[in-house]
Structure formats: structure tokens, C-alpha cells
Design a protein around this motif. Structure first.
Motif, short mmCIF file in Angstrom:
data_model
loop_
_atom_site.label_atom_id
_atom_site.label_comp_id
_atom_site.label_asym_id
_atom_site.label_seq_id
_atom_site.Cartn_x
_atom_site.Cartn_y
_atom_site.Cartn_z
N LEU A 161 0.66 -1.21 0.06
CA LEU A 161 0.11 -0.06 -0.17
C LEU A 161 0.90 1.33 0.11
O LEU A 161 1.86 1.32 0.66
CB LEU A 161 -0.88 -0.12 1.33
CG LEU A 161 -1.78 -1.14 1.22
CD1 LEU A 161 -2.36 -1.00 2.62
CD2 LEU A 161 -2.99 -0.86 0.59
N PRO A 162 0.28 2.22 -0.53
CA PRO A 162 1.22 3.65 -0.60
C PRO A 162 1.20 4.26 0.84
O PRO A 162 0.25 3.89 1.53
CB PRO A 162 0.43 4.26 -1.68
CG PRO A 162 -1.02 3.80 -1.59
CD PRO A 162 -0.85 2.25 -1.35
N ASP A 183 -6.87 3.74 -6.96
CA ASP A 183 -5.73 4.41 -6.55
C ASP A 183 -6.02 4.96 -5.45
O ASP A 183 -5.17 4.88 -4.27
CB ASP A 183 -4.94 5.22 -7.54
CG ASP A 183 -3.72 5.73 -6.93
OD1 ASP A 183 -2.61 4.72 -6.55
OD2 ASP A 183 -3.58 6.93 -7.13
N GLY A 184 -6.84 5.79 -5.40
CA GLY A 184 -7.29 6.61 -4.07
C GLY A 184 -7.73 5.76 -2.97
O GLY A 184 -7.45 5.89 -1.86
N LEU A 185 -8.45 4.49 -3.32
CA LEU A 185 -8.82 3.83 -2.37
C LEU A 185 -7.92 3.06 -1.48
O LEU A 185 -7.87 2.92 -0.40
CB LEU A 185 -9.76 2.54 -2.91
CG LEU A 185 -11.04 1.90 -1.96
CD1 LEU A 185 -11.61 2.88 -1.39
CD2 LEU A 185 -11.58 1.04 -2.81
N GLN A 186 -6.82 2.67 -2.52
CA GLN A 186 -5.71 2.07 -1.91
C GLN A 186 -4.87 3.12 -1.00
O GLN A 186 -4.46 2.46 0.25
CB GLN A 186 -4.83 1.64 -2.99
CG GLN A 186 -5.00 0.40 -3.55
CD GLN A 186 -4.02 0.00 -4.60
OE1 GLN A 186 -3.32 0.81 -5.47
NE2 GLN A 186 -3.58 -1.17 -4.84
N HIS A 187 -4.97 4.10 -1.14
CA HIS A 187 -4.33 5.34 -0.38
C HIS A 187 -5.00 5.41 1.09
O HIS A 187 -4.82 5.73 1.92
CB HIS A 187 -4.25 6.54 -1.06
CG HIS A 187 -3.04 6.78 -1.95
ND1 HIS A 187 -3.03 6.28 -3.37
CD2 HIS A 187 -1.74 7.29 -1.80
CE1 HIS A 187 -1.91 6.36 -4.07
NE2 HIS A 187 -1.13 7.03 -2.79
N LEU A 188 -6.22 5.11 0.82
CA LEU A 188 -7.19 5.52 1.83
C LEU A 188 -7.24 4.36 2.90
O LEU A 188 -7.55 4.50 4.16
CB LEU A 188 -8.77 5.90 1.21
CG LEU A 188 -9.89 5.97 2.42
CD1 LEU A 188 -9.80 7.15 3.15
CD2 LEU A 188 -11.26 5.94 1.68
N ILE A 189 -6.91 2.99 2.62
CA ILE A 189 -7.00 1.93 3.46
C ILE A 189 -6.32 2.03 4.73
O ILE A 189 -6.87 2.06 5.91
CB ILE A 189 -6.83 0.59 2.68
CG1 ILE A 189 -7.77 0.39 1.69
CG2 ILE A 189 -6.61 -0.20 3.77
CD1 ILE A 189 -7.33 -0.94 0.70
N MET A 190 -5.21 2.46 4.59
CA MET A 190 -4.01 2.59 5.64
C MET A 190 -4.57 3.55 6.73
O MET A 190 -4.83 3.25 7.81
CB MET A 190 -2.72 2.56 5.56
CG MET A 190 -2.12 1.31 5.52
SD MET A 190 -0.17 1.43 5.91
CE MET A 190 0.36 2.30 4.39
N PRO A 191 -4.75 4.81 6.39
CA PRO A 191 -5.19 5.69 7.28
C PRO A 191 -6.55 5.48 8.15
O PRO A 191 -6.60 5.73 9.04
CB PRO A 191 -5.15 7.09 6.45
CG PRO A 191 -4.89 6.74 5.33
CD PRO A 191 -4.29 5.39 4.91
#
Lengths: 323, 337
Positions: A161-162, A183-191
Motif C-alpha cells: 500500500l502507498p 488508486d485513491g482507495l488504496q491510499h485510503l485503506i491504511m489511514p
């Protein structure tokens, strides 16, 4: 119902007014932005001109009245720093924070409710004890540390994940959202997971306590005596009763996540409102701080109203009356 | 009144034999029900009487298979039309519950789910046991509500429990129990929480419905005056055991067991004005720490050295059984124990 809503709106307006006074006086007490905004080399003339341009030469009550007059017309002032309308600054960053907060709350319910239900129905099983022990970790581990660990494991070592930013966004309704792109969803998962951790624990514990309490009620035994399937007893008779405390707490949690997810936003460089308010406080950008706090008050009022409406939908004994 | 032979003609719906329901707690094994036997016949009402903690309610829950951990049925059999309920799986039990065996609970304020409408709670009961459409189930619910004396049942179906009074809620609970015309109803003190006039109405209603449908009933209560008017047979429980069993009128007129006699003596209306009310001395013993032999001997006026042994449960008079060495009202020489 209409009377009730009208009363609530009036009450809300009064709360907003009171909050605006408190916020305005509070900000005034913190310090003078002139010292930060105007370069030390500026001469007296330039200083005077800048102060007058920012409206800081007027007495506090006049500043407040002019703020109020503009606010009623939808103008919450211009940022001293960006020289843009404060409201616009906040609204630009709001989608990022909103999708983060809602994502976290969604995850919390998605994970917390089933686990809490399980822990409540089988309190003595090994799995339930593991879940409860895990929820203590969720409560006590500091958010920033968990965030950093997540970045280390999932971004640095596994590279799944980014670690920073919002990724690709799309514009819907004039606002930029990242949860609508892969892409945005991948960025969202961790936070979102980072923010959700505490909430998951909260929902687990609330649900478990509710289930344990409700299972002892006569109406659950009666439901079983009627010959209903265990699934129906659990998911209709028990579940509907435990939703009331869960909705209350999750509603309030949602509000505070939107307002104060600063730590997570900083760790993941998530360009949300939390970052904006911290920066604005640092440079005493009064209009932005005031506008932000007013927005937060408005949001809490709205969430509380929605929670109350949810009550009346969940519990027939609650009547919304215009008293 | 002579022993009515007709009482034994009707076929037994339920035969409980030497039922033992124990709770395995940290403090020890609590024998809440310890060797209970009785028979309920078609269309008859059995009054199950005893003080709080005597095991009446646990007996009722055992029959429906609703005993929760740490409790479980440790022995004996519950024969429902000859089929042992204690051996059925949970799913087989579920199919019987609310269908062929129903239960009414003590506190009507607590038995209906506060967040579900009456129609939801009734329709789900119909559909749990019968493959019928929602509309059919609803109609059945409405008819049953009317049957138990709820005015304008169609509108009341849409109401929530908190919109009913206590008496009306108990009628709804009774209607739910009657939805599938069960062969057996276990009623756990269903009128205790109601005021006297409502209690009388409900009793009359239940009696009528039982007679009409041939439903057998176990009426659990601590109130002998309720049993006197309602039940055909009586089983008196003390400390997890049945201490006396027999037809109601004879048992109340001439009790065999000193405990039954004590219970009857404690009914206030039987006392004379101005005299102190009679009571059974002492308290119900803790089930964790029962005296050996006859559990009642520490409170019994007739207790003797022999009572340290377990008295057998036997037929002391025709059709009448008791667990006592020194029963009342048995002519000398006739005690067959």
C-alpha cells in the motif's frame, strides 16, 4: 415531528451564536497575529496599513459584529495567510477528512459488530477471549505509533500500500474524492484502518456488553420459547436492542474523528482539515480557525440530530416531541 | 368430593419422571430440580406450587429445553406423548417449542420485545412452525388476539408493547402461546404481576380456552388460592423435589405433607381476625447446603429422628402421594410407606 425539528433548529442557532462568541474571544486571547504575519523589517506606516487592512484596529466587539454580519451572508472571512475565503479553504480539504472519517467508522462497524456479537454470544470461548484481549490493545496503543508501524510493514517492507497522500481523485459534486478510484482507495485503506482501530475496540466492547445484557432479558427467553431459530433471536430480537447504545457512541465518535483526526492525517500526510487547522493555529490565522470551529460545531449539531432521529427509528418508546 | 376416576381417563400428554436439573456452579452443584415426577393429562391443569427457589420455574424451563448453562438436565425423562424431550436435539426441541408446547412467562412487562411491533412478534411465531404466507400468518395472529379478548385486534397488531397495559400484554403473550394450538402450555406465574381483577379475568379466559381446545396445562404458582379454582391436580415442590401430589380439592382439604399443610395455613384468609398470621418457621434452605434426609425436617413440626433418612415418595392414600414418614390425615395403619 415538524415542531420538533423547528425547535431543534432554533436551539442549534443559539448554540452556534454562543459558540461564535466563545471562539472569537478565545482566539483574541491567544495572541496577536500581526506579530507573525508582518515582517519585522516593516516600518510603522506599513504596519498600520496592514493592521487596518486586516480589520485588526477595531475594538473586539466591533470585529465580532462585522464577523457576525458577514457570517450571516455566508462569508466567514478571508485567510490572513492564503488570502482566500476561509470557508473555501476548509471546504477544499473537507472531502479528504470526510472520506477518512466515514471510512474509519464503516470499518469499525463492519469489523466491530460481528466480533462483539460473537464475543457476547460465546463469552467463554477462546475466540471471544482473544477478541476481548485484542480490543484492549486497540484502546491502548497510541494512534501515531500504530500508523508508523503500518507504514513500515505494509508500505516499506511488503510494499502493498502507498504510505502518503490521497492518490488519484475524481470530481463529484464539485468536490474531489479519492475513494471512488482504485488508486485513491488504496491510499485510503491504511489511514482509515489506523483511525478505525480505536473505534473497532469501542464497538466490540459496546456490542458485547449489550449482547450479554440483552441475552438475559425475558423477551429473549420468550423468543426462544416461541421456537424461533437461533439466528432470528440473535439478529432480530437481540441485535435491534443493542443498536441503540452503539448508534449513540458511534455518532459522537464520527464527529470527533472528523474534527480531530490530526494525528493520522499528519502521519499519512493526508491533506485533510486537521492539517489545515494545525497550520492555521501555528500562524494565528484567525478567520480560518474561527470558520473551522464554527463548521465543527455545526457538524456536531447535525450528527446529534441524526442520532436522535435514529433513536426514534430504532426504539419505538422514544418519541420526538416539540417540548 | 370423592376421587374422580375420570381424571385418570384422559391420556397423559406429559409424563415427567425423576427429572433432575442441576446447575454446575463454582460453589458446587445446585440441584435445582432433584427427582421431580408428575403427569399432565389432556385438557387438565396441573398446579405446580412451591415457595421461591423450590425449583418450579426450572422445572418449567426443563420441559421446554430452555435451561441455560451452567445448568443442564442431569437425569430422568420428560415424556411428551411418549417421546423423551430430554433426548431431543436442539433443533428438534425448537420445532416443538411454541408449536406443540408453549410457555407463558411471569412478567408481561418483560416478555415482549420492546422494539418490535406486536404483529412482527406474532407473525414470526406463526412462520417459525408453519409454511404460510405473511398475510395468512397475520390473519391468524389477528384472530388469536381477538380470541384472548383484545379489542380491535387489527389496530392493536400495529402497536408496540409499551402501548399496552400489563394485563393486555399478558393477553398478547397468551395469544402468542396459543397461536399453534399447543397440546401443552407451561404457565409460569402468569398472573402474579397483575392486579386482582385482571388476574381473575385472565384465569377465567385461560380456563375457558383450555377446556375448548383440550390443551393440557402446567400452572406454576406460589398462590394456592389461584390453584384452588383453576387446577385439577396439584404437585407441591420443596427444595427441588415434589413432596406431595394429588387431586386439588382433596389435597387442599386434607394435606398429607406437613409442608403442604404449612402452605395452606399461611394463606391469610384462612386465619382468624385478631390472631397473628400463621407462617412456616424458618427459611427455605440453600440448595447448596440441604439438610440430609427430608429437606423440610428443620422447619417441620412433626420431624423426628427418622426424618434424617430420605423418606420415599409413595402412594399414601388412593391417588395421593407424598414424601413423608409422618403424614397428616392418614388413618393409622393405612400408611403404606
Amino acid at each position: 415531528m415538524a415542531v420538533y425539528l423547528l425547535r431543534r433548529l432554533l436551539q442549534s442557532a443559539l448554540v452556534m451564536l454562543a459558540m461564535s462568541v466563545i471562539v472569537f474571544i478565545g482566539i483574541y486571547a491567544i495572541g496577536n497575529p500581526v506579530e507573525i504575519l508582518i515582517s519585522p523589517e516593516a516600518d510603522q506606516m506599513e504596519r498600520e496599513r496592514a493592521i487596518r487592512a486586516l480589520g485588526l484596529d477595531l475594538p473586539l466587539w466591533m470585529q465580532y459584529l462585522s464577523f457576525l454580519k458577514n457570517a450571516l451572508q455566508g462569508d466567514l472571512g478571508r485567510s490572513f495567510v492564503f488570502n482566500e475565503p476561509a470557508l473555501q479553504l476548509i471546504l477544499q480539504r473537507m472531502p479528504a477528512t470526510l472520506e477518512l472519517a466515514f471510512g474509519a467508522t464503516f470499518i469499525a462497524l463492519l469489523v466491530g459488530l460481528p466480533l462483539g456479537l460473537y464475543a457476547g454470544l460465546k463469552p467463554n470461548s477462546f475466540g471471544a477471549k482473544t477478541v476481548m484481549a485484542g480490543s484492549i490493545l486497540g484502546f491502548s496503543l497510541p494512534t501515531f505509533w500504530v500508523g508508523l508501524m503500518m507504514i513500515m510493514v505494509f508500505a516499506v517492507q511488503l510494499g502493498w500500500l502507498p504510505s502518503t497522500g490521497r492518490g488519484q481523485t475524481v470530481e463529484v459534486l464539485g468536490l474531489r474524492w479519492s475513494f471512488l478510484t482504485w488508486d485513491g482507495l488504496q491510499h485510503l485503506i491504511m489511514p482509515a484502518m489506523n483511525l478505525a482501530l480505536f473505534k473497532i475496540s469501542l464497538v466490540i466492547r459496546l456490542t458485547r456488553a449489550g449482547v450479554r445484557e440483552t441475552m438475559l432479558m425475558d423477551y429473549v427467553k420468550f423468543a426462544r420459547a416461541k421456537g424461533l431459530s437461533p439466528a432470528r433471536v440473535t439478529y432480530v430480537h437481540v441485535f435491534k436492542n443493542i443498536l441503540i447504545p452503539v448508534v449513540t457512541v458511534v455518532g459522537l465518535e464520527l464527529g470527533s474523528t472528523i474534527a480531530f483526526s490530526v494525528v493520522t492525517e499528519s502521519v499519512f500526510a493526508w491533506p485533510g482539515m486537521g492539517k489545515l487547522i494545525i497550520d492555521s493555529i501555528n500562524v494565528l490565522d484567525r478567520p480560518v480557525i474561527v470558520a473551522y470551529l464554527m463548521m465543527i460545531v455545526l457538524m456536531f449539531i447535525t450528527i446529534n440530530l441524526l442520532v436522535d432521529l435514529a433513536y426514534s427509528a430504532l426504539d419505538p418508546r422514544v418519541r420526538l416531541e416539540g417540548k | 368430593m370423592a376421587q374422580t376416576p375420570t381424571a385418570n381417563d384422559a391420556s397423559p400428554v406429559l409424563e415427567v419422571r425423576d427429572l433432575q436439573t442441576h446447575f454446575f456452579t463454582r460453589a458446587g452443584v445446585v440441584k435445582a430440580v432433584d427427582g421431580v415426577s408428575f403427569t399432565v393429562r389432556r385438557g387438565k391443569v396441573l398446579g405446580l406450587v412451591g415457595e421461591s427457589g423450590s425449583g418450579k420455574t426450572v422445572t418449567g424451563f426443563s420441559i421446554l429445553g430452555l435451561v441455560d448453562a451452567p445448568g443442564r438436565i442431569a437425569g430422568g425423562s420428560i415424556l411428551f406423548h411418549g417421546q423423551d424431550l430430554a433426548k431431543l436435539s436442539e433443533e428438534e426441541m425448537r420445532q416443538l417449542r411454541g408449536n406443540r408446547i408453549a410457555m407463558i412467562f411471569q412478567d408481561p412487562m418483560m416478555t415482549l420485545n420492546p422494539v418490535l411491533r406486536i404483529d412482527t412478534q406474532m407473525i414470526e411465531t406463526v412462520q417459525a412452525h408453519a409454511k404460510v404466507s405473511r398475510e395468512e400468518a397475520r390473519q391468524r395472529a389477528r384472530d388469536t388476539l381477538g380470541m384472548v379478548g383484545i379489542p380491535s385486534p387489527e389496530e392493536r397488531l400495529k402497536a408496540y408493547p409499551h402501548q399496552f397495559s400489563g394485563g393486555m400484554r399478558q393477553r398478547v403473550a397468551i395469544a402468542i402461546a396459543l397461536l399453534h394450538r399447543p397440546e401443552l402450555i407451561v404457565a409460569d406465574e402468569p398472573t402474579t404481576a397483575l392486579d386482582v381483577t385482571i388476574q381473575a379475568q385472565i384465569l377465567a379466559e385461560v380456563q375457558k380456552l383450555c377446556a375448548q381446545t383440550g390443551t393440557a396445562m402446567i400452572w406454576i404458582t406460589h398462590d394456592l388460592s389461584v390453584v384452588a379454582g383453576l387446577a385439577d391436580d396439584l404437585a407441591v415442590m420443596y427444595a427441588g423435589r415434589v413432596v406431595e401430589r394429588g387431586p386439588v380439592s382433596e389435597t387442599l382439604d386434607a394435606p398429607l405433607h406437613p409442608y403442604t399443610a404449612g402452605l395452606i395455613g399461611s394463606v391469610p384468609s384462612r386465619n382468624k381476625r385478631g390472631e397473628p398470621l400463621r407462617q412456616i418457621p424458618g427459611m427455605t434452605p440453600s440448595l447448596l447446603n440441604l439438610p440430609g434426609g427430608c429437606a423440610f425436617r428443620t422447619r417441620c413440626p412433626k420431624a423426628q429422628e427418622k426424618c434424617r433418612q430420605d423418606p420415599p415418595f409413595g402412594e399414601l392414600l388412593p391417588g395421593r402421594e407424598a414424601r413423608c414418614f409422618f403424614p397428616y390425615n392418614v388413618p393409622a395403619g393405612e400408611a403404606a410407606a
